[in-house]
Design an enzyme around this catalytic site. Structure first.
Site, PDB file in Angstrom:
ATOM      1  N   LEU A   1      -0.575 -14.372  29.468  1.00 16.88           N
ATOM      2  CA  LEU A   1       0.626 -13.508  28.730  1.00 16.88           C
ATOM      3  C   LEU A   1      -0.098 -13.191  27.538  1.00 16.88           C
ATOM      4  O   LEU A   1      -0.853 -14.319  26.758  1.00 16.88           O
ATOM      5  CB  LEU A   1       1.844 -14.065  28.611  1.00 16.88           C
ATOM      6  CG  LEU A   1       2.759 -14.325  29.838  1.00 16.88           C
ATOM      7  CD1 LEU A   1       3.941 -14.935  29.267  1.00 16.88           C
ATOM      8  CD2 LEU A   1       2.972 -12.912  30.678  1.00 16.88           C
TER       9      LEU A   1
ATOM     10  N   HIS B   1       2.446  -8.313  26.667  1.00 12.87           N
ATOM     11  CA  HIS B   1       3.853  -8.898  27.366  1.00 12.87           C
ATOM     12  C   HIS B   1       4.804  -9.170  26.581  1.00 12.87           C
ATOM     13  O   HIS B   1       5.753  -9.122  26.423  1.00 12.87           O
ATOM     14  CB  HIS B   1       3.147 -10.087  28.283  1.00 12.87           C
ATOM     15  CG  HIS B   1       2.262  -9.793  29.202  1.00 12.87           C
ATOM     16  ND1 HIS B   1       0.909 -10.116  29.029  1.00 12.87           N
ATOM     17  CD2 HIS B   1       2.077  -9.247  30.203  1.00 12.87           C
ATOM     18  CE1 HIS B   1       0.334  -9.891  30.150  1.00 12.87           C
ATOM     19  NE2 HIS B   1       1.070  -9.186  30.829  1.00 12.87           N
TER      20      HIS B   1
ATOM     21  N   GLN C   1       2.000   2.914  37.327  1.00 16.88           N
ATOM     22  CA  GLN C   1       2.718   1.747  37.860  1.00 16.88           C
ATOM     23  C   GLN C   1       4.404   2.065  37.277  1.00 16.88           C
ATOM     24  O   GLN C   1       5.222   2.002  38.090  1.00 16.88           O
ATOM     25  CB  GLN C   1       2.251   0.426  37.297  1.00 16.88           C
ATOM     26  CG  GLN C   1       3.516  -0.668  37.656  1.00 16.88           C
ATOM     27  CD  GLN C   1       2.570  -2.023  37.245  1.00 16.88           C
ATOM     28  OE1 GLN C   1       2.010  -2.537  38.010  1.00 16.88           O
ATOM     29  NE2 GLN C   1       3.002  -2.441  36.083  1.00 16.88           N
TER      30      GLN C   1
ATOM     31  N   MET D   1      -4.337  -3.971  25.040  1.00 22.04           N
ATOM     32  CA  MET D   1      -4.397  -5.479  25.542  1.00 22.04           C
ATOM     33  C   MET D   1      -4.298  -5.550  27.011  1.00 22.04           C
ATOM     34  O   MET D   1      -3.514  -4.943  27.503  1.00 22.04           O
ATOM     35  CB  MET D   1      -3.378  -6.376  24.710  1.00 22.04           C
ATOM     36  CG  MET D   1      -3.638  -6.443  23.422  1.00 22.04           C
ATOM     37  SD  MET D   1      -2.677  -7.661  22.535  1.00 22.04           S
ATOM     38  CE  MET D   1      -3.248  -7.600  21.018  1.00 22.04           C
ATOM     39  N   SER D   2      -4.963  -6.607  27.819  1.00 21.13           N
ATOM     40  CA  SER D   2      -4.878  -6.453  29.027  1.00 21.13           C
ATOM     41  C   SER D   2      -5.100  -8.099  29.352  1.00 21.13           C
ATOM     42  O   SER D   2      -6.102  -8.629  28.544  1.00 21.13           O
ATOM     43  CB  SER D   2      -6.038  -5.667  29.716  1.00 21.13           C
ATOM     44  OG  SER D   2      -6.031  -6.022  31.095  1.00 21.13           O
ATOM     45  N   SER D   3      -4.710  -8.630  30.398  1.00 20.65           N
ATOM     46  CA  SER D   3      -5.177 -10.162  30.770  1.00 20.65           C
ATOM     47  C   SER D   3      -6.587 -10.113  31.181  1.00 20.65           C
ATOM     48  O   SER D   3      -7.177 -11.182  31.048  1.00 20.65           O
ATOM     49  CB  SER D   3      -4.252 -10.418  31.979  1.00 20.65           C
ATOM     50  OG  SER D   3      -2.871 -10.233  31.522  1.00 20.65           O
TER      51      SER D   3
HETATM   52  P1  AMP Z   1       0.675  -7.559  34.272  1.00 24.84           P
HETATM   53  O1  AMP Z   1       0.928  -9.090  33.992  1.00 24.84           O
HETATM   54  O2  AMP Z   1      -0.807  -7.097  33.762  1.00 24.84           O
HETATM   55  O3  AMP Z   1       1.122  -7.110  35.702  1.00 24.84           O
HETATM   56  O4  AMP Z   1       1.674  -6.763  33.219  1.00 24.84           O
HETATM   57  C1  AMP Z   1       3.034  -7.071  33.146  1.00 24.84           C
HETATM   58  C2  AMP Z   1       3.581  -6.170  32.259  1.00 24.84           C
HETATM   59  O5  AMP Z   1       3.015  -5.980  30.923  1.00 24.84           O
HETATM   60  C3  AMP Z   1       3.491  -4.616  32.696  1.00 24.84           C
HETATM   61  O6  AMP Z   1       4.666  -3.752  32.983  1.00 24.84           O
HETATM   62  C4  AMP Z   1       2.440  -4.008  31.856  1.00 24.84           C
HETATM   63  O7  AMP Z   1       2.268  -2.773  31.895  1.00 24.84           O
HETATM   64  C5  AMP Z   1       2.988  -4.611  30.651  1.00 24.84           C
HETATM   65  N1  AMP Z   1       1.667  -4.739  29.797  1.00 24.84           N
HETATM   66  C6  AMP Z   1       0.327  -4.939  29.919  1.00 24.84           C
HETATM   67  N2  AMP Z   1      -0.507  -4.777  29.001  1.00 24.84           N
HETATM   68  C7  AMP Z   1       0.425  -4.403  28.174  1.00 24.84           C
HETATM   69  C8  AMP Z   1      -0.090  -3.697  26.667  1.00 24.84           C
HETATM   70  N3  AMP Z   1      -1.029  -3.908  26.011  1.00 24.84           N
HETATM   71  N4  AMP Z   1       1.067  -3.257  25.998  1.00 24.84           N
HETATM   72  C9  AMP Z   1       2.346  -3.264  26.606  1.00 24.84           C
HETATM   73  N5  AMP Z   1       2.418  -3.450  27.705  1.00 24.84           N
HETATM   74  C10 AMP Z   1       1.537  -4.132  28.512  1.00 24.84           C
END
Ligand code: AMP
Length: 440
Positions: free
Chosen positions: A182, A186, A302, A333-335
Site C-alpha cells: 500500500l 491506496h 479496470q 503512484m504504483s506498487s
Molecule cells: P492495486 O493494489 O494495484 O490493485 O490497487 C488497488 C486500488 O488502488 C485500485 O483501485 C487502484 O486503481 C488504486 N490505486 C493504485 N494506485 C493508485 C494511485 N496512484 N492513485 C489512486 N488510486 C490508486
C-alpha cells in the site's frame, strides 16, 4: 451489589439554531437522567466544519465528563433521543448542519465495536475541538486510549460475518479492494471511503486469476505488516487478507467475463486479466456485501470494467472512482514503481509530461483525436527508455472508442514499459482532457 460506575467523556457539537442553547439544554437533560452524574463540562469552542460537506456555519463544541451506571448502549440511546429532541433528523445526512451532535468519546477504558457504537471514538485524537476541551478538563490526552488498529481477518467466513454485523441499523459499509504494497494512492481511497462510510474494510489479496502465466504474480510485492500500519493510520475498521484457498476452492471454476469494456488496451495485452479482476471483485462483493466500493482512476479501464460488471450483474453497490495520486514529479503512484531502476525512475515522468502536453494542446484549441494522440506519442518518443504499448483517447466514463475528428473531451490513456531496473515494469497512466490542474 453496587452497579459499576464508569467515567464517560461525551463530545457535544452544534452548528444550527441557537448553538449554545442546544448544548446547554443537552447538558441539563443529561444531569437529570437517573444513573448519570454530570461531573463537569468544558467551555464552548468555535470551530469551522472539518472535512467535506455543504457550506454551513461553524460549530460550537464542548466535552462533558459524566459518571454513569448505565451501559454504553443505554447512554447512546439517550444521546440519540436528545439529538432528536433538538430537531436533528435521523438518519442524518453526513456532514450536514445539525442542531446537536453527541459523540461518546470514552466509556471508561472499554473498547466497544458494535454496529451502532465504536468506542473510543475512532477519530477523537484528530479533532482539535475534542482534544482542546479534554485538555481544559485536565485530561492527559496523550495517555487516553486510541482505538486499537483495524481488525485483521483472514477467513472469508469471518469477514462476511463481520461486515454483516455492520449493515443492519444503517451503517454504510465501504470496501477498498487492493493487492497490498500500500502507498499513498491506496491510502487516499481509504480516506475517501472513511469520509463517506460508517465502516471501511480494506482487502489485501494478490489475485492469481488476474496474472497471465508469464506475469509477475510470484514477484508481486507483499508487505502485510507495513500495509496494516497504513490501514491503521487511515482509520479503517477491518483488513481482510485471505490466502488463495480462502478465495477460491480447489475446484473453483466460475469466471466473470466482461465484454466490450475489457477489450483493447490492457485487455488486448493481458487477455485473461480483466476476467480475473471481475471475478475476484464479484467474489469480494459477495463476501462483504458493501454499500460502496472504491477504485482508483489510475486503473481507468479496470474501473470501467468493474462499473459495467456491477451494473450488469445487479450488485446493489455504488462504485466510486477516486483521483490518481502522484509523486511530486508527476509519476502516478504504483506498487510496482519500486522495481524501477534509478535511470528508469527519472525517465518515467515522461508519461505524465506526455499526457499533460496533449491536455494543454486541447485547451489551446487542438481538438482532433488523432492529433492529440500523436502529441502524446511525440513526447513519449523523446524518452528512449520508454517502450510504448499503447496511447488512446477514449470517451470519458465507459472508455468507449471515439470516432476520428474533433472531440469535446475524453480521457487519454497510456501504457509503457521500462526494462532497466531489477525487473521490467509496465507503467499505466491517464488524464482527462477536461481535468483541472491536478493537486490544485
Ligand atoms: P492495486 O493494489 O494495484 O490493485 O490497487 C488497488 C486500488 O488502488 C485500485 O483501485 C487502484 O486503481 C488504486 N490505486 C493504485 N494506485 C493508485 C494511485 N496512484 N492513485 C489512486 N488510486 C490508486
Amino acid at each position: 451489589m453496587q452497579p459499576h460506575e464508569v467515567t464517560v467523556h461525551l463530545g457535544l457539537g452544534s452548528n444550527l439554531g441557537d448553538r449554545a442553547q442546544h448544548i446547554q439544554q443537552a447538558l441539563r437533560h443529561l444531569a437529570r437522567v437517573p444513573g448519570v452524574i454530570l461531573v463537569r463540562a468544558s467551555s464552548l469552542v468555535e470551530t469551522p466544519l472539518q472535512g467535506e460537506g455543504p457550506a454551513q456555519g461553524s460549530f460550537l463544541n464542548a466535552v462533558a465528563e459524566l459518571r454513569t451506571t448505565l451501559p454504553a448502549a443505554a447512554l447512546l440511546g439517550i444521546c440519540k433521543a436528545l439529538e432528536a429532541a433538538a430537531g436533528r433528523q435521523l438518519p442524518a445526512p453526513r456532514n450536514h448542519p445539525r442542531p446537536l451532535d453527541l459523540d461518546l468519546l470514552f466509556y471508561g477504558d472499554e473498547q466497544i465495536d458494535s454496529k451502532d457504537l465504536v468506542v473510543p471514538h475512532p477519530r477523537w485524537h484528530e479533532r482539535d475541538f475534542v482534544t482542546g476541551p479534554l485538555r481544559e478538563l485536565g485530561i492527559d490526552v496523550a495517555a487516553r486510549p486510541r482505538r486499537a488498529g483495524p481488525r485483521v481477518v483472514t477467513s472469508a467466513g469471518e469477514f462476511a460475518a463481520l461486515t454483516s454485523q455492520w449493515s443492519p441499523g444503517g451503517c454504510v459499509v465501504g470496501l477498498v479492494p487492493t493487492m497490498g504494497a500500500l502507498h499513498r494512492g491506496h491510502q487516499s481511497l481509504m480516506e475517501i471511503a472513511r469520509g463517506e462510510c460508517d465502516r471501511v474494510a480494506v482487502t489485501i489479496f494478490v489475485n492469481p486469476l488476474q496474472f497471465g502465466p508469464k506475469e509477475d504474480f510470484a514477484a508481486y510485492p507483499r508487505t502485510l505488516d507495513a500495509d496494516l500500519r497504513v490501514g491503521a493510520a487511515a482509520g479503517v475498521d477491518a483488513v481482510f487478507a485471505p490466502d488463495v484457498a480462502q478465495m477460491y476452492d480447489p475446484d473453483f471454476c466460475s469466471h466473470v467475463a466482461v465484454g466490450a469494456a475489457a477489450e483493447g488496451m490492457e485487455g488486448a495485452l493481458r487477455p485473461t486479466h480483466f476476467a480475473g479482476v471481475a471475478t475476484v471483485v464479484a467474489r469480494l462483493f459477495a463476501i462483504a456485501r458493501p454499500h460502496r466500493a472504491y477504485f482508483g482512476e489510475k486503473d481507468a479501464q479496470q474501473l470501467a470494467v468493474i462499473r459495467r460488471m456491477t451494473r450488469d450483474l445487479g450488485f446493489p453497490i455504488r462504485v466510486v472512482g477516486c483521483p490518481i495520486v502522484r509523486e511530486a514529479d508527476g509519476l502516478a503512484m504504483s506498487s510496482r514503481n519500486i522495481y524501477l531502476g534509478a535511470a528508469d525512475r527519472a525517465a518515467s515522468t515522461v508519461l505524465y509530461r506526455a499526457l499533460s502536453s496533449a491536455q494543454l494542446s486541447f485547451r489551446r484549441g487542438d481538438t482532433d483525436r488523432d492529433a492529440l494522440v500523436a502529441r502524446v506519442r511525440a513526447v513519449l518518443a523523446s524518452e528512449p527508455r520508454a517502450t510504448v504499448d499503447y496511447v488512446e483517447l477514449r470517451r470519458e466514463g465507459d472508455l468507449a472508442a471515439l470516432p476520428p475528428g474533433p472531440v469535446a473531451g475524453g480521457r487519454l490513456l497510456v501504457a509503457a514499459r521500462f526494462v532497466d531496473g531489477p525487473r521490467p515494469v509496465r507503467l499505466l497512466d491517464n488524464l482527462s482532457l477536461l481535468a483541472g490542474p491536478e493537486g490544485s
